[in-house]
Each structure stands twice: as structure tokens, then as C-alpha cells.
Design an enzyme around this catalytic site. Structure first.
Site, PDB file in Angstrom:
ATOM      1  N   ARG A   1      18.241 -45.223 -20.769  1.00  0.00           N
ATOM      2  CA  ARG A   1      19.459 -44.862 -21.527  1.00  0.00           C
ATOM      3  C   ARG A   1      20.373 -43.995 -20.659  1.00  0.00           C
ATOM      4  O   ARG A   1      21.592 -44.137 -20.712  1.00  0.00           O
ATOM      5  CB  ARG A   1      19.067 -44.109 -22.802  1.00  0.00           C
ATOM      6  CG  ARG A   1      20.247 -43.801 -23.691  1.00  0.00           C
ATOM      7  CD  ARG A   1      19.825 -43.210 -25.014  1.00  0.00           C
ATOM      8  NE  ARG A   1      19.328 -41.849 -24.864  1.00  0.00           N
ATOM      9  CZ  ARG A   1      18.814 -41.119 -25.853  1.00  0.00           C
ATOM     10  NH1 ARG A   1      18.702 -41.639 -27.062  1.00  0.00           N
ATOM     11  NH2 ARG A   1      18.409 -39.906 -25.652  1.00  0.00           N
TER      12      ARG A   1
ATOM     13  N   ARG B   1      23.857 -39.719 -20.719  1.00  0.00           N
ATOM     14  CA  ARG B   1      23.729 -38.534 -21.571  1.00  0.00           C
ATOM     15  C   ARG B   1      23.149 -37.357 -20.792  1.00  0.00           C
ATOM     16  O   ARG B   1      22.178 -37.521 -20.069  1.00  0.00           O
ATOM     17  CB  ARG B   1      22.853 -38.860 -22.784  1.00  0.00           C
ATOM     18  CG  ARG B   1      23.676 -39.118 -24.024  1.00  0.00           C
ATOM     19  CD  ARG B   1      22.839 -39.577 -25.162  1.00  0.00           C
ATOM     20  NE  ARG B   1      21.820 -38.616 -25.582  1.00  0.00           N
ATOM     21  CZ  ARG B   1      21.080 -38.768 -26.674  1.00  0.00           C
ATOM     22  NH1 ARG B   1      21.266 -39.818 -27.442  1.00  0.00           N
ATOM     23  NH2 ARG B   1      20.172 -37.874 -27.004  1.00  0.00           N
TER      24      ARG B   1
ATOM     25  N   LYS C   1      14.659 -43.855 -32.795  1.00  0.00           N
ATOM     26  CA  LYS C   1      15.119 -43.489 -34.141  1.00  0.00           C
ATOM     27  C   LYS C   1      16.536 -44.024 -34.389  1.00  0.00           C
ATOM     28  O   LYS C   1      16.789 -44.675 -35.395  1.00  0.00           O
ATOM     29  CB  LYS C   1      15.109 -41.953 -34.326  1.00  0.00           C
ATOM     30  CG  LYS C   1      13.725 -41.331 -34.209  1.00  0.00           C
ATOM     31  CD  LYS C   1      13.741 -39.848 -34.458  1.00  0.00           C
ATOM     32  CE  LYS C   1      14.508 -39.054 -33.416  1.00  0.00           C
ATOM     33  NZ  LYS C   1      13.887 -39.027 -32.072  1.00  0.00           N
TER      34      LYS C   1
ATOM     35  N   ARG D   1      11.984 -31.896 -23.755  1.00  0.00           N
ATOM     36  CA  ARG D   1      12.188 -32.336 -25.145  1.00  0.00           C
ATOM     37  C   ARG D   1      10.896 -32.887 -25.736  1.00  0.00           C
ATOM     38  O   ARG D   1      10.602 -32.689 -26.914  1.00  0.00           O
ATOM     39  CB  ARG D   1      13.295 -33.397 -25.202  1.00  0.00           C
ATOM     40  CG  ARG D   1      14.664 -32.805 -24.935  1.00  0.00           C
ATOM     41  CD  ARG D   1      15.681 -33.874 -24.603  1.00  0.00           C
ATOM     42  NE  ARG D   1      15.896 -34.801 -25.689  1.00  0.00           N
ATOM     43  CZ  ARG D   1      16.431 -36.008 -25.545  1.00  0.00           C
ATOM     44  NH1 ARG D   1      16.789 -36.441 -24.365  1.00  0.00           N
ATOM     45  NH2 ARG D   1      16.585 -36.778 -26.579  1.00  0.00           N
TER      46      ARG D   1
ATOM     47  N   ARG E   1      13.525 -31.243 -37.857  1.00  0.00           N
ATOM     48  CA  ARG E   1      12.848 -31.329 -36.560  1.00  0.00           C
ATOM     49  C   ARG E   1      11.867 -30.186 -36.354  1.00  0.00           C
ATOM     50  O   ARG E   1      11.210 -30.122 -35.331  1.00  0.00           O
ATOM     51  CB  ARG E   1      13.886 -31.296 -35.449  1.00  0.00           C
ATOM     52  CG  ARG E   1      13.946 -32.568 -34.626  1.00  0.00           C
ATOM     53  CD  ARG E   1      15.035 -32.409 -33.600  1.00  0.00           C
ATOM     54  NE  ARG E   1      15.035 -33.399 -32.565  1.00  0.00           N
ATOM     55  CZ  ARG E   1      15.720 -34.532 -32.592  1.00  0.00           C
ATOM     56  NH1 ARG E   1      16.415 -34.864 -33.660  1.00  0.00           N
ATOM     57  NH2 ARG E   1      15.708 -35.338 -31.564  1.00  0.00           N
TER      58      ARG E   1
HETATM   59  P1  B4P Z   1      17.175 -44.096 -29.312  1.00  0.00           P
HETATM   60  O1  B4P Z   1      17.176 -44.974 -30.491  1.00  0.00           O
HETATM   61  O2  B4P Z   1      18.503 -43.624 -28.764  1.00  0.00           O
HETATM   62  O3  B4P Z   1      16.203 -42.832 -29.463  1.00  0.00           O
HETATM   63  P2  B4P Z   1      16.205 -41.593 -30.423  1.00  0.00           P
HETATM   64  O4  B4P Z   1      14.778 -41.496 -30.885  1.00  0.00           O
HETATM   65  O5  B4P Z   1      17.277 -41.671 -31.461  1.00  0.00           O
HETATM   66  O6  B4P Z   1      16.606 -40.440 -29.373  1.00  0.00           O
HETATM   67  P3  B4P Z   1      16.774 -38.889 -29.303  1.00  0.00           P
HETATM   68  O7  B4P Z   1      15.590 -38.182 -29.912  1.00  0.00           O
HETATM   69  O8  B4P Z   1      17.024 -38.669 -27.858  1.00  0.00           O
HETATM   70  O9  B4P Z   1      18.106 -38.471 -30.008  1.00  0.00           O
HETATM   71  P4  B4P Z   1      18.672 -37.482 -31.086  1.00  0.00           P
HETATM   72  O10 B4P Z   1      20.061 -37.918 -31.199  1.00  0.00           O
HETATM   73  O11 B4P Z   1      17.856 -37.469 -32.326  1.00  0.00           O
HETATM   74  O12 B4P Z   1      16.401 -44.874 -28.173  1.00  0.00           O
HETATM   75  C1  B4P Z   1      16.270 -44.363 -26.847  1.00  0.00           C
HETATM   76  C2  B4P Z   1      16.445 -45.475 -25.809  1.00  0.00           C
HETATM   77  O13 B4P Z   1      15.383 -46.401 -25.936  1.00  0.00           O
HETATM   78  C3  B4P Z   1      17.734 -46.292 -25.973  1.00  0.00           C
HETATM   79  O14 B4P Z   1      18.248 -46.575 -24.689  1.00  0.00           O
HETATM   80  C4  B4P Z   1      17.290 -47.563 -26.661  1.00  0.00           C
HETATM   81  O15 B4P Z   1      18.095 -48.670 -26.336  1.00  0.00           O
HETATM   82  C5  B4P Z   1      15.883 -47.721 -26.117  1.00  0.00           C
HETATM   83  N1  B4P Z   1      14.964 -48.361 -27.075  1.00  0.00           N
HETATM   84  C6  B4P Z   1      14.879 -48.134 -28.405  1.00  0.00           C
HETATM   85  N2  B4P Z   1      13.898 -48.888 -28.943  1.00  0.00           N
HETATM   86  C7  B4P Z   1      13.318 -49.586 -27.906  1.00  0.00           C
HETATM   87  C8  B4P Z   1      12.244 -50.524 -27.808  1.00  0.00           C
HETATM   88  N3  B4P Z   1      11.549 -50.912 -28.914  1.00  0.00           N
HETATM   89  N4  B4P Z   1      11.925 -51.008 -26.609  1.00  0.00           N
HETATM   90  C9  B4P Z   1      12.623 -50.630 -25.488  1.00  0.00           C
HETATM   91  N5  B4P Z   1      13.668 -49.765 -25.512  1.00  0.00           N
HETATM   92  C10 B4P Z   1      14.003 -49.244 -26.706  1.00  0.00           C
HETATM   93  O16 B4P Z   1      18.590 -35.975 -30.477  1.00  0.00           O
HETATM   94  C11 B4P Z   1      19.359 -35.498 -29.369  1.00  0.00           C
HETATM   95  C12 B4P Z   1      19.334 -33.960 -29.292  1.00  0.00           C
HETATM   96  O17 B4P Z   1      20.128 -33.374 -30.377  1.00  0.00           O
HETATM   97  C13 B4P Z   1      17.978 -33.267 -29.458  1.00  0.00           C
HETATM   98  O18 B4P Z   1      17.247 -33.211 -28.235  1.00  0.00           O
HETATM   99  C14 B4P Z   1      18.383 -31.843 -29.958  1.00  0.00           C
HETATM  100  O19 B4P Z   1      18.777 -31.023 -28.888  1.00  0.00           O
HETATM  101  C15 B4P Z   1      19.585 -32.115 -30.832  1.00  0.00           C
HETATM  102  N6  B4P Z   1      19.201 -32.221 -32.259  1.00  0.00           N
HETATM  103  C16 B4P Z   1      19.209 -33.370 -33.008  1.00  0.00           C
HETATM  104  N7  B4P Z   1      18.773 -33.139 -34.261  1.00  0.00           N
HETATM  105  C17 B4P Z   1      18.476 -31.804 -34.324  1.00  0.00           C
HETATM  106  C18 B4P Z   1      17.941 -30.967 -35.322  1.00  0.00           C
HETATM  107  N8  B4P Z   1      17.594 -31.437 -36.521  1.00  0.00           N
HETATM  108  N9  B4P Z   1      17.757 -29.637 -35.041  1.00  0.00           N
HETATM  109  C19 B4P Z   1      18.089 -29.142 -33.853  1.00  0.00           C
HETATM  110  N10 B4P Z   1      18.573 -29.890 -32.820  1.00  0.00           N
HETATM  111  C20 B4P Z   1      18.757 -31.206 -33.045  1.00  0.00           C
END
Ligand code: B4P
Length: 198
Positions: A129, A135, A15, A146, A90
Site C-alpha cells: 500500500r 501513506r 478492514k 503499529r 481500538r
Molecule cells: P486496508 O483495508 O487499507 O487495511 P486496514 O486494516 O483498514 O488498515 P489500517 O489499520 O492501516 O488503517 P486505519 O485507517 O484503520 O488494507 C491494507 C492493504 O492491504 C491495502 O493495500 C489493501 O489493498 C491490501 N489488502 C487488503 N485485503 C487484502 C487481501 N485479502 N489480500 C492482499 N492484499 C489485501 O488506521 C490508520 C491510523 O489511524 C492508525 O494507525 C491510528 O494512528 C489512527 N487511528 C484510526 N482509528 C483510531 C482510533 N480509534 N483511535 C486512535 N487512533 C486511530
């Protein structure tokens, strides 16, 4: 054109990665609840400490805190011409909270992009990551939790947005560039079709 779009998907679906591309294309800022929590945690302030006590265990931060934070963020100048919400809502309660936040501003969503990826793929990405960024929420045990939480609490919100005719499903497997191209073309097709109907 003004667009208000959500980006939803399992942890590690990419994302945050895809939000960067999508925001450039839509010419709107990204609002990532996860990134805001991490910025507060890095600053060591009260919100950061509170958020960290949940995120480090792979739990969701309480809705009351998250909804209030998004409410304040939606008043800022840069999001008045549209935005990409990354990682919010979420759960189902956050869907209704967002309805209220948008409704009181006379706004509505244009699309919900659902980025899909297999559980094994996302575990592999998040462990990668972890090695790069260290992290706290990227240990295998926390990642598995998660993912479980995603299936339990986040997936039902897809049903709500599907009923509202807003969901654009995109396969998140493949290279970052391949996925970015897929997101762009599938969202463009959806928005064009929607524009033609109205
Ligand atoms: P990211 O791009 O970092 O993944 P993400 O989906 O944004 O991650 P996440 O769900 O962990 O984060 P969030 O901040 O929302 O990609 C992950 C990895 O994959 C990276 O290393 C990237 O380089 C690699 N990658 C990406 N695309 C790729 C591809 N095509 N091929 C290969 N590698 C690839 O959430 C973090 C925490 O915050 C949650 O667990 C929760 O505790 C809290 N939180 C956030 N929003 C909330 C909400 N609305 N309510 C309550 N808690 C919340």
C-alpha cells in the site's frame, strides 16, 4: 435490517477493504476513524494536523479527540439506520466510551467482526500500500510499531467483546474476494443465530 457492527483487526488486515463490501451487503454506511483523520489531514485543518502528528508515528490519536469525533459522527442523519464502525474502538478505554455513546442513544451493538491476519502478511500488504499510496504511516518501522501497539492495546478489547458474545472471528488471509465471502457468510450465520435466540 438495522445493524450496528464493528470491524476490528490488525493494521493491514483489510478492514477498509472489507468495509466497502460489508456496507453494501448490510446497506449501512462505514464510519472509519482512520479515514476521517486522513481526510482532515489532507484538508490541513487543526484536527488533521493533530491527528497526523500521531498517525505518522504509528501512535493512536488521543482518546479524548477520537471519542468526541465519533460522538459527533453518530449524530449525523446517514447513520441513524445502522452503521459499520471500522477501526474504532481500538483500545479498552474506547470500548467503554463507545458503550456510553451508544447507551445515551438507547442503542447496542449487533456484532464485532474480528478480521485476523498474520503479522508477516500484514507487513507485506502495508508495504504494498505504501508503494501505491505513499501513506506516511506505512514505512516498515512505523508498521512494526503499529502491529506491536495492536497486540498490546487492541487485542484486550477482543476479550471484552468475546465475553459479551459478540465476536465473529474471520480468517483474513486469502484473496480480497475470498475474505469478503467469508465475512459475509460468517456474519450472516451469526446474525441469524442471534435473531433466532431473541
Ligand atoms: P486496508 O483495508 O487499507 O487495511 P486496514 O486494516 O483498514 O488498515 P489500517 O489499520 O492501516 O488503517 P486505519 O485507517 O484503520 O488494507 C491494507 C492493504 O492491504 C491495502 O493495500 C489493501 O489493498 C491490501 N489488502 C487488503 N485485503 C487484502 C487481501 N485479502 N489480500 C492482499 N492484499 C489485501 O488506521 C490508520 C491510523 O489511524 C492508525 O494507525 C491510528 O494512528 C489512527 N487511528 C484510526 N482509528 C483510531 C482510533 N480509534 N483511535 C486512535 N487512533 C486511530
Amino acid at each position: 435490517m438495522e445493524q450496528r457492527v464493528l470491524l476490528v483487526g490488525p493494521p493491514g488486515a483489510g478492514k477498509g477493504t472489507q468495509a466497502t463490501f460489508l456496507c453494501q451487503w448490510l446497506e449501512v454506511p462505514a464510519v472509519s476513524t482512520g479515514a476521517i483523520f486522513r481526510a482532515h489531514a489532507a484538508a490541513g485543518d487543526e484536527l488533521g494536523k493533530l491527528a497526523d502528528s500521531y498517525t505518522s508515528r504509528g501512535e493512536l490519536v488521543p482518546d479524548e479527540v477520537t471519542n468526541r469525533m465519533v460522538d459527533a459522527r453518530l449524530d449525523e442523519a446517514d447513520v441513524q439506520g445502522g452503521f459499520l464502525l471500522d477501526g474504532y474502538p481500538r483500545n479498552v478505554d474506547q470500548v467503554y466510551a463507545l458503550d456510553e455513546l451508544l447507551g445515551k442513544r438507547g442503542l447496542a451493538l449487533d456484532a464485532v467482526v474480528l478480521l485476523e491476519a498474520d503479522d508477516d502478511e500484514v507487513v507485506g500488504r502495508l508495504l504494498g500500500r505504501a508503494a501505491e499510496q505513499g501513506r506516511k504511516d506505512d514505512t516498515e518501522e512505523v508498521i512494526r510499531h503499529r502491529i506491536e501497539l495492536y497486540h498490546e492495546t487492541t487485542q484486550p478489547l477482543i476479550d471484552i467483546y468475546t465475553e459479551r458474545g459478540l465476536v465473529v472471528r474471520v480468517n483474513g488471509m486469502g484473496s480480497v474476494e475470498e475474505v469478503a465471502e467469508r465475512v459475509r457468510s460468517e456474519l450472516a450465520t451469526f446474525l441469524e443465530a442471534k435473531g433466532a435466540q431473541s
